[in-house]
Design an enzyme around this catalytic site. Structure first.
Site, short mmCIF file in Angstrom:
data_model
loop_
_atom_site.label_atom_id
_atom_site.label_comp_id
_atom_site.label_asym_id
_atom_site.label_seq_id
_atom_site.Cartn_x
_atom_site.Cartn_y
_atom_site.Cartn_z
N ASP A 73 -12.59 -4.88 -16.07
CA ASP A 73 -11.84 -3.68 -15.70
C ASP A 73 -12.75 -2.51 -15.34
OD1 ASP A 73 -9.07 -4.08 -15.78
OD2 ASP A 73 -9.08 -4.13 -17.97
C1 BGC Z 1 -12.38 -0.63 -21.27
C2 BGC Z 1 -11.98 -2.01 -20.82
C3 BGC Z 1 -10.52 -2.10 -20.68
C4 BGC Z 1 -9.97 -0.98 -19.83
C5 BGC Z 1 -8.46 -1.05 -19.81
C6 BGC Z 1 -11.77 0.41 -20.38
O1 BGC Z 1 -12.08 1.68 -20.86
O2 BGC Z 1 -13.77 -0.52 -21.29
O3 BGC Z 1 -12.48 -2.96 -21.76
O4 BGC Z 1 -10.17 -3.34 -20.14
O5 BGC Z 1 -10.38 0.26 -20.32
O6 BGC Z 1 -7.87 -0.07 -19.09
C1 NOJ Z 2 -10.10 -5.44 -22.07
C2 NOJ Z 2 -8.89 -5.73 -21.24
O1 NOJ Z 2 -7.76 -5.83 -22.07
C3 NOJ Z 2 -9.08 -7.01 -20.45
O2 NOJ Z 2 -7.96 -7.22 -19.64
C4 NOJ Z 2 -10.32 -6.96 -19.64
O3 NOJ Z 2 -10.47 -8.19 -18.99
C5 NOJ Z 2 -11.53 -6.68 -20.51
N1 NOJ Z 2 -11.31 -5.49 -21.28
C6 NOJ Z 2 -12.82 -6.54 -19.72
O4 NOJ Z 2 -12.88 -5.35 -19.02
#
Ligand code: BGC
Ligand code: NOJ
Length: 820
Positions: free
Chosen positions: A487
């Site tokens: 993400d």
């Molecule tokens: C996090 C990710 C997450 C995303 C969701 C980010 O701040 O680092 O792990 O998947 O937010 O919106």
């Molecule tokens: C947490 C999110 O819930 C997941 O969808 C995503 O793949 C990982 N972070 C990596 O960014």
């Protein structure tokens, strides 16, 4: 250093001192009513949706961290001394303390001043309420006069509004006290048909419903005035902060034990029958009273606990292993499976790190969570697939999240995360391999929750795959969109404005950023789906997806290979990301894992080369980091990943979700010892001995462990709600232990190092119980006996009738000389 121990027979983690490095939590409920509870009774409850139907208030990011909970107070009415039997919130010394987190219940026991208190918190199956059963025992030589207070603070339903909109909320709080039950009725007179209730078995010595009256001015939950004085005030809240507080007076003879039960719950009335008398504006409590009364009875509570234990034995009984490795056995048999259930229920909504207000059900998250859950309760997995597919867009794309209450896509978070659709394919594949129920593919499912748009589920899967094929960039690789699995790799975002969401902002149009990760994921999904199309006799479709997969492999080989590993992506300008040509972020873990998992490079040596690069550049004793070198500064063209300090989260943290991909890849590449080694590096039980470093719960996976670039290398964060749970479970059970459901039967293909002793597995599969023994030896499993009858290969054919027990013996290529 440890803060407790595993009680494997009871499936409990026993915390033996209350001052764990962080609150160590557990979950109550697994149907409609949920709660989180810490080892010192902090936490909150909600009905289905952690944001919109929050029952009790919790203060995230408070000091101390864990404030708001199911707090009990004990008071010695002779001396005036009082304390919290769960240590917090008074924090006074206890002579003994023990918290047992079990499967859907938590028991906190303590001793102080000769009074033993043991409270079990549980949500009975099928109910929308929780019970706290407290047993008080007088261990003194003389009689004791005690007051027991049970307290909660009501949340005014929408947890986000509750934490922000004080100009309104401090005027709307309402309660009703009727027959000793405290009802929370804020907004009930107008648009709500639901209410909260908090009852106590008594004998009641009074109550409070106004926080101010109970705590006293300028006081906190650590020293409520009513407790100090030994008397509640009978307050009725109007506005401000409504609470529920019950006081019970107990006189205990030496050695005597008394039970007091509190019941907290969620009630609903039909819209047209909200009031009694009709039109009066007075909550009609008649429907809910019987259930409250029932659970105030300790024997009913005991029955509920027994029923819950039985349910968990049954669920976990679908797969049990005995491998001789205690960490693997314990996680697979109990805790990892349990965590899978929690992630399946709650996605990423409510934990110590997820506030319950921000994230509904994630499209990619829920599809992946299902991979670790489908064998336990296939019918629920089936419904989940249909729900998720029903939010899919007609383009084949997806809303990134959907709301659990309405099951509608959430436009606030938007769409365009181009990996999302492919995860649906993998979820459907997992369901079909588990159940063989091809009929699900004919189920009519709408697009974007819009009636009239229904198409068979198979159409959704096809569109999901076509979505990728129709969105390829200049290198023939899939366009990444807002982001892919990572993400934080926001290649089209270009945000330099504080506060902008990296995931939903797109400041430049016309970019062609591509993802090698999605390419690998697509190959995996398209091949899995082609096998299903073949099974349905759809040979033309099967051929189409096989050839799309082949083309994608070619694109990866041509443009996704960097020389010693797979590249990660191409940015907005067509420049490689995750390449030796970059100054930082040269190698990423995700494409190494997923491409090999998809079979890319297994034949030509690239897979081995990539995995060696992972070992050389990314592996640490605490797990494999996401990328190296970590970004040392913010990069406009990469987005959120470069916004984290080095070593945390996606910027060089050990993002545990990705590690099992590499475990599976190592297994596929023939390195079973390497796969197991990686598995044990992040296995929570194997890390229990370093709980002071790891800091999160030793019984569940955390999303992240800080990488070597961070000063806190080895420290975990974001425990519980993470795809790490499902994927590690898949890696351990389907690849290491190697019992993997296939369309044609149960595959038995362990990847355990040579010299491993005999492994036993019990697996319920399509109505039959398989008792499997894998004999020691070296190499892959080459032949089986099924109820004594020899079978070539390593797939146990489907049985004739269900309800039977089948004994399977599996033999590896070369038998072991001696069985240890
Ligand atoms: C996090 C990710 C997450 C995303 C969701 C980010 O701040 O680092 O792990 O998947 O937010 O919106
Ligand atoms: C947490 C999110 O819930 C997941 O969808 C995503 O793949 C990982 N972070 C990596 O960014």
């Amino acid at each position: 250093m440890r803060y407790g121990y595993f009680d494997d027979d009871r499936r409990e983690y026993v915390i033996t001192r209350p001052d764990t490095p962080l609150p160590w939590i557990n979950y109550l409920g697994s149907e409609d009513y949920f709660g989180i509870i810490s080892n010192t009774a902090g936490g909150y409850s909600f009905y289905r949706d952690a944001r919109l139907r929050r029952l009790t208030r919790y203060r995230y990011n408070n000091a101390p961290l864990d404030l708001g909970g199911r707090y009990l107070y004990l008071r010695d009415d002779e001396t005036g001394e009082f304390w919290s039997p769960s240590w917090q919130p008074t924090g006074g010394a206890l002579d003994a303390y023990e918290c047992r987190h079990g499967m859907g219940y938590t028991t906190i026991a303590s001793l102080r001043a000769g009074i033993r208190a043991e409270t079990t918190y549980v949500v009975p199956l099928g109910e929308t309420l929780e019970v706290w059963r407290t047993r008080l025992t007088n261990e003194r030589a003389e009689a004791a006069s005690l007051s027991l207070f049970g307290t909660i603070e009501w949340c005014l339903w929408d947890a986000n509004d509750d934490a922000t909109n004080f100009q309104r909320n401090w005027s709307i709080g309402e309660v009703l006290v009727e027959d000793g039950v405290i009802y929370h009725t804020t907004e009930y007179r107008e648009r709500r048909d639901h209410f909260g209730f908090f009852a106590c078995s008594g004998p009641s010595a009074g109550f409070d419903t106004s926080r101010d009256a109970f705590l006293g001015a300028y006081r906190g939950w650590d020293r409520p005035l009513a407790v100090e004085r030994g008397a509640t005030t009978g307050s009725v809240a109007h506005g401000w902060q409504p609470i529920g507080a019950h006081q019970v007076r107990v006189r205990l003879q030496p050695g005597e034990t008394r039970e007091v039960v509190f019941v907290l719950g969620y009630g609903e009335n039909p819209r047209e029958a909200k009031f009694h008398p009709p039109g009066s504006g007075h909550l009609d409590t008649r429907r809910v009273r019987p259930v409250i009364r029932r659970y105030l009875d300790g024997t009913v509570v005991e029955e509920a606990l027994v029923a819950l234990r039985r349910r968990w034995d049954e669920q976990l009984g679908s797969l049990q292993v005995a491998t001789g490795n205690e960490h693997l056995d314990r996680m697979v048999n109990t805790w990892n499976a349990y965590q899978n259930m929690v992630t399946f229920n709650l996605s990423r909504s409510a934990s110590l790190f997820e506030s319950g207000v921000g994230r509904g059900m994630g499209f990619r998250d829920s599809n992946q969570d299902l991979l670790g859950f489908v064998h336990m309760v296939p019918e629920r997995a089936r419904q989940r697939i249909l729900d998720i597919a029903g939010t899919q867009l007609a383009t084949g794309g997806a809303w990134h999240q959907y709301q659990p209450l309405t099951k509608r896509g959430n436009d606030a978070v938007g769409s365009g995360f181009n990996d999302d659709p492919a995860w649906l394919v993998l979820a459907v594949d997992a369901y079909l391999r588990e159940t063989g129920e091809l009929a699900i593919l004919d189920e009519p499912v709408p697009y974007d929750t819009t009636p009239g748009t229904e198409q068979p589920l198979s159409d959704h899967v096809r569109r999901a795959l076509d979505y990728t094929v129709e969105r390829l960039g200049p290198h023939g690789l899939p366009l990444i969109g807002r982001a892919d699995w990572n993400d934080c790799l926001n290649l089209n975002c270009f945000s330099d404005t504080p506060g902008e969401s990296f995931q939903t902002t797109q400041n430049r149009e016309g970019g062609v950023a591509e993802s090698v990760f999605i390419a690998g994921l697509f190959v995996l999904a398209a091949n899995a789906w082609a096998a299903i199309e073949e099974r349905r006799g759809e040979t033309a479709a099967a051929a189409r997806y096989r050839s799309a997969a082949t083309d994608m492999v070619a694109a990866v080989e041509r443009h996704g290979w960097d020389g010693a590993w797979f590249r990660r992506a191409y940015d907005f300008f067509g420049e490689p990301v995750g390449s030796a040509a970059n100054d930082e972020g040269q190698i990423f873990i995700e494409p190494q894992g997923i491409c090999v998992l998809a079979g890319i490079g297994l034949e030509d040596g690239r897979a081995r080369r990539a995995l060696d690069s992972v070992r050389e550049r990314l592996a640490t004793p605490h797990g494999i980091v996401l990328q190296q070198p970590a970004y040392s500064g913010y990069r406009l063209n990469l987005g959120e990943i470069s916004s984290y300090p080095p070593g945390y989260k996606e910027n060089g943290g050990i993002f545990c979700h990705t590690n099992p991909w590499v475990m599976i890849a190592e297994a596929l590449a023939g390195n079973a010892a390497g796969a197991l080694d990686y598995y044990l590096r992040i296995n929570p039980s194997a890390r229990e001995g370093i709980s002071d470093v790891h800091r999160c719960e030793p019984y569940v996976y955390a999303q992240m462990i800080a990488g070597p670039d961070a000063p806190t290398h080895g420290e975990a964060k974001n425990s519980w709600l993470t795809g790490t749970a499902a994927w590690n479970y898949v890696a351990a059970t389907q690849w290491l232990v190697g019992v993997r459901p296939e369309l044609d039967g149960l595959g038995i293909d362990p990847h355990l190092p040579d010299g491993w002793r005999e492994v036993h597995v019990t697996r319920r599969f399509r109505g039959t119980e398989y008792r499997i023994a894998v004999h020691p030896g070296t190499g892959r499993v080459k032949r089986l006996t099924v109820d004594g009858v020899p079978v070539e290969g390593n797939v146990v054919p489907l049985p004739g009738e269900s309800g039977t027990v089948v004994e399977v013996e599996a033999f590896r290529e070369a038998p072991a000389e001696a069985v240890p």
